[in-house]
Design a protein around this motif. Structure first.
Motif, short mmCIF file in Angstrom:
data_model
loop_
_atom_site.label_atom_id
_atom_site.label_comp_id
_atom_site.label_asym_id
_atom_site.label_seq_id
_atom_site.Cartn_x
_atom_site.Cartn_y
_atom_site.Cartn_z
N LEU A 80 0.81 -1.20 0.00
CA LEU A 80 0.00 0.00 0.00
C LEU A 80 0.85 1.26 0.00
O LEU A 80 0.40 2.31 -0.50
N GLU A 81 2.04 1.19 0.54
CA GLU A 81 2.95 2.33 0.41
C GLU A 81 3.25 2.59 -1.06
O GLU A 81 3.26 3.74 -1.52
N ALA A 82 3.48 1.52 -1.82
CA ALA A 82 3.78 1.66 -3.25
C ALA A 82 2.55 2.14 -4.03
O ALA A 82 2.66 2.97 -4.94
N ILE A 83 1.37 1.63 -3.68
CA ILE A 83 0.15 2.08 -4.33
C ILE A 83 -0.08 3.56 -4.03
O ILE A 83 -0.42 4.36 -4.92
N GLY A 84 0.13 3.95 -2.78
CA GLY A 84 -0.03 5.35 -2.42
C GLY A 84 0.97 6.26 -3.10
O GLY A 84 0.67 7.42 -3.39
N ALA A 85 2.16 5.72 -3.39
CA ALA A 85 3.19 6.50 -4.07
C ALA A 85 2.95 6.58 -5.57
O ALA A 85 3.65 7.31 -6.27
N GLY A 86 1.98 5.80 -6.08
CA GLY A 86 1.66 5.84 -7.49
C GLY A 86 2.51 4.93 -8.36
O GLY A 86 2.41 4.99 -9.58
N SER A 87 3.31 4.06 -7.75
CA SER A 87 4.14 3.16 -8.55
C SER A 87 3.45 1.83 -8.84
O SER A 87 3.93 1.04 -9.65
N VAL A 88 2.33 1.57 -8.17
CA VAL A 88 1.50 0.39 -8.39
C VAL A 88 0.06 0.87 -8.47
O VAL A 88 -0.35 1.78 -7.74
N ASP A 89 -0.73 0.24 -9.35
CA ASP A 89 -2.11 0.68 -9.56
C ASP A 89 -3.10 -0.01 -8.63
O ASP A 89 -4.04 0.62 -8.14
N VAL A 90 -2.93 -1.32 -8.40
CA VAL A 90 -3.93 -2.07 -7.64
C VAL A 90 -3.29 -3.31 -7.04
O VAL A 90 -2.29 -3.83 -7.55
N GLY A 91 -3.86 -3.80 -5.93
CA GLY A 91 -3.35 -5.02 -5.30
C GLY A 91 -4.30 -5.49 -4.21
O GLY A 91 -5.18 -4.73 -3.77
N THR A 92 -4.12 -6.73 -3.77
CA THR A 92 -4.97 -7.34 -2.76
C THR A 92 -4.26 -7.39 -1.42
O THR A 92 -3.10 -7.79 -1.35
N VAL A 93 -4.95 -6.98 -0.37
CA VAL A 93 -4.38 -6.99 0.98
C VAL A 93 -5.42 -7.50 1.97
O VAL A 93 -6.60 -7.66 1.63
N GLY A 94 -5.02 -7.73 3.20
CA GLY A 94 -5.93 -8.17 4.24
C GLY A 94 -6.75 -7.02 4.79
O GLY A 94 -6.77 -5.91 4.24
N ASN A 95 -7.39 -7.25 5.93
CA ASN A 95 -8.32 -6.26 6.45
C ASN A 95 -7.67 -5.10 7.18
O ASN A 95 -8.32 -4.06 7.40
N THR A 96 -6.40 -5.21 7.54
CA THR A 96 -5.78 -4.18 8.37
C THR A 96 -4.89 -3.21 7.62
O THR A 96 -4.84 -2.02 7.99
N PRO A 97 -4.17 -3.61 6.55
CA PRO A 97 -3.37 -2.62 5.82
C PRO A 97 -4.16 -1.38 5.36
O PRO A 97 -3.63 -0.26 5.46
#
Length: 339
Positions: A80-97
């Motif tokens: 999510l750090e990478a998604i927030g930085a704009g270097s990744v568009d989408v990804g799957t994470v658990g309930n807490t990230p």
């Protein structure tokens, strides 16, 4: 492999799987969905989640109308750090990230939800440990990846047992380091998720409690604000989410086949992969990102804020985008609808 792993052998076998926080493969150099004539979607993957292998094995990666550029992470928070930085568009994470991402005001939105059994989210102790329940963790050192789904399960289980996070020593470790610490006796317990729970069990670890007792069993698809604001990339995100949902339905009906593929791709023993598939992955299916799902996450926000694990409470609904919800069952649905 027959028999139990020796502890050192487990860590050595998993080194190629767990060493990198980020290992990009063919990343697009810009934020545009297009790379030449073929549009590109940049997708985050977790080594324990294996989205890339799942799409390949299920056939959902065939005849894609776009290219996927994969980036690999050890767990959800660095993704999510990478998604927030704009270097990744989408990804799957658990309930807490997403709770930690929202707390940090990262430019991301939860865009999809998945439901599965929480039996694989567990608090474990090493072989031979005298600890018998969560209450016995008072004063002990527990390894956990900060901001992971296991972090939430651990906190909730501690509170249920009459303890708080302050009553134990939390050792914030990513899976590779946590596994090494667990196997060497440097921590008294480990809050993990599959396949790491299955790995620890294979080495003789014992489960004290699981997230089934305290969690709603939700995971989430998260996209960057920049991807969602771009009509072309947003369309790719929607296509990708549909393919992931179809792939999980395939995994539920092809458990041994999927476990064989996943074990080879992830570098984990087939027995570990199959145990994880049967316990967790075969129960995974798409659900709606609805009010119940948002309220479930809001409860995690309030718990973590109340325990001073995030700076302050916030509205989780502000970090959601429900445009991809059409036709999905409610998030409270207990079992996957028939295909």
């Amino acid at each position: 492999m027959p028999g139990l792993f020796r502890r050192g052998a487990v860590a050595a076998a998993l080194a190629p799987l767990l060493f990198a926080t980020l290992a990009s493969c063919g990343s697009s150099p810009s934020n545009s969905a297009a790379s030449g004539p073929t549009p590109t979607l940049r997708v985050g993957d977790q080594k324990g989640g294996a989205a890339q292998a799942l799409l390949d094995a299920s056939g959902q990666a065939k005849a894609l109308p776009f290219r996927i550029s994969w980036a690999s992470f050890t767990s959800g928070p660095p993704m999510l750090e990478a998604i927030g930085a704009g270097s990744v568009d989408v990804g799957t994470v658990g309930n807490t990230p997403p709770v930690f991402a929202g707390s940090a005001h990262r430019p991301v939105k939860v865009v999809g939800a998945l439901r599965s059994s929480e039996a694989g989210d567990a608090v474990l102790v090493p072989k031979g440990s005298a600890l018998t329940d969560v209450a016995s963790l008072r004063g002990r050192t527990v390894a956990v990846a900060q901001g992971s789904s296991a972090h939430n399960s651990l906190v909730a289980l501690l509170l249920k047992a009459g303890l708080s996070p302050a009553d134990v020593h939390l050792s914030y470790l990513q899976p590779a380091d946590a596994l090494a610490a667990f196997n060497s006796g440097k921590v008294d317990a480990w809050a993990a998720w599959d396949p790491y729970t299955a790995i620890a069990e294979k080495a003789g670890g014992h489960v004290l409690a699981t997230g089934e007792q305290v969690s709603a069993g939700l995971a989430f698809q998260v996209a960057s604000d920049s991807a969602l604001a771009d009509p072309a990339r947003s369309k790719l995100v929607g296509d990708y989410l549909q393919r992931v949902g179809t792939a999980w339905r395939w995994a539920a009906t092809h458990q041994e086949q999927w476990a064989q593929v996943w074990s080879k791709e992830a570098g984990i023993p087939y027995e570990v992969a199959l145990a994880s598939v049967r316990r967790t992955q075969a129960t995974t299916f798409e659900v709606a990102l609805d009010d119940d799902a948002v309220q479930s996450e809001q409860r995690i926000v309030e718990t973590f804020a109340g325990q001073k694990l995030i700076p302050a409470s916030f509205s989780f609904a502000d970090f959601t985008d429900r445009r991809f919800n059409a036709g999905l069952p409610p998030s409270t649905t207990k079992t996957a609808p028939a295909n």
